[in-house]
Design a protein around this motif. Structure first.
Motif, PDB file in Angstrom:
ATOM      1  N   HIS A 163       0.839  -1.203   0.000  1.00  0.00           N
ATOM      2  CA  HIS A 163       0.000   0.000   0.000  1.00  0.00           C
ATOM      3  C   HIS A 163       0.876   1.256   0.000  1.00  0.00           C
ATOM      4  N   HIS A 196      -4.000   4.948  -0.164  1.00  0.00           N
ATOM      5  CA  HIS A 196      -3.035   3.868   0.070  1.00  0.00           C
ATOM      6  C   HIS A 196      -2.104   4.192   1.235  1.00  0.00           C
ATOM      7  N   SER A 200      -1.909   1.978   4.736  1.00  0.00           N
ATOM      8  CA  SER A 200      -0.657   1.419   5.265  1.00  0.00           C
ATOM      9  C   SER A 200      -0.456   1.828   6.714  1.00  0.00           C
TER      10      SER A 200
END
Length: 258
Positions: A163, A196, A200
């Motif tokens: 990610h 993303h 993460s």
């Protein structure tokens, strides 16, 4: 790969030995970012002990001695070494190129292994930064990175490091070619980049997740988001590392703020 002249880590790593059963006990925490399964091979276990303790040359040597099953260890250890400790640009580039080749072989042998695809993207991305993102895009490397990251996330949706890499992919594309061309040609989006990065951070809250989030903010928004970018670096710098890789991340974040 000749690791004989690799530099030693210049940090105190005594707290990261993870001897005997300590490695397995800490495994899920150490590998929250890459989702790598526990290895049954004792030689690979020792190789991962070397990695977490900062002996990246020893980790690569152990991985290569094991053979095919050691590709994740070899690619992670060599990548972190090249990122932080190798000062020669030609050597660094050669390490990334070797990682690309190793990952391509792993993809053919284990197409369902998420980290074969992830480390293919990782080493392609680092190699691209060596030769310039613009040159890498002209060579079609951007598409290869995207394909490998998409596959890694298809196979392991909770792969935090993938990610992070995908967020950086979107941010670097937009920073280089702009939002319109980035969107139309590469499917890049600032919103997707942030999604993303945030995913993460949600999955791991690791130093590298915050560092790359800070990088992404600056790539996407420049000085408009410089305070938020610095805040992300400050979060990374304040963290207590759990292994040598994180210790290098934390030091990098701290040095970048001074």
């Amino acid at each position: 790969m000749d690791t004989g002249n690799w530099a030693e880590i210049d940090l105190d790593t005594a707290d990261f030995a993870y001897e005997d059963a300590a490695l397995k006990k800490a495994w899920s925490r150490l590998h929250a970012g890459d989702r790598q399964p526990w290895p049954d091979d004792p030689d690979l276990q020792d190789g991962w002990r070397a990695f977490h303790a900062g002996d990246f040359a020893g980790a690569v040597d152990a991985a290569l001695a094991v053979g095919g099953d050691g590709h994740v260890l070899a690619n992670k250890a060599s990548g972190i070494y090249a990122d932080y400790l190798e000062e020669d640009d030609d050597v660094r580039q050669a390490i990334y190129q070797a990682g690309i080749v190793r990952a391509e072989a792993a993809i053919k042998a284990e197409p369902e292994q998420p980290n074969a695809h992830y480390f293919h993207a990782y080493h392609l991305g680092r190699y691209s930064q060596c030769i310039s993102v613009a040159k890498a895009l002209s060579q079609g490397l951007g598409g290869k990175i995207r394909t490998s990251l998409d596959r890694a996330l298809d196979l392991a949706p909770d792969h935090a490091e993938a990610h992070t890499a995908m967020g950086l992919y979107h941010a670097e594309i937009i920073a280089k070619v702009g939002k319109l061309v980035g969107s139309m040609t590469y499917g890049a989006s600032a919103d997707k980049a942030i999604e993303h990065f945030e995913e993460s951070i949600r999955l791991t809250d690791a130093p590298i997740a915050w560092i790359e989030y800070g990088n992404g903010l600056y790539l996407l928004y420049g000085d408009k988001k410089v305070d938020e970018s610095n805040d992300a670096y400050a979060k990374a710098a304040a963290m207590k590392p759990i292994d040598a890789m994180q210790a290098l991340d934390v030091r990098f974040a701290s040095d970048s703020l001074t």
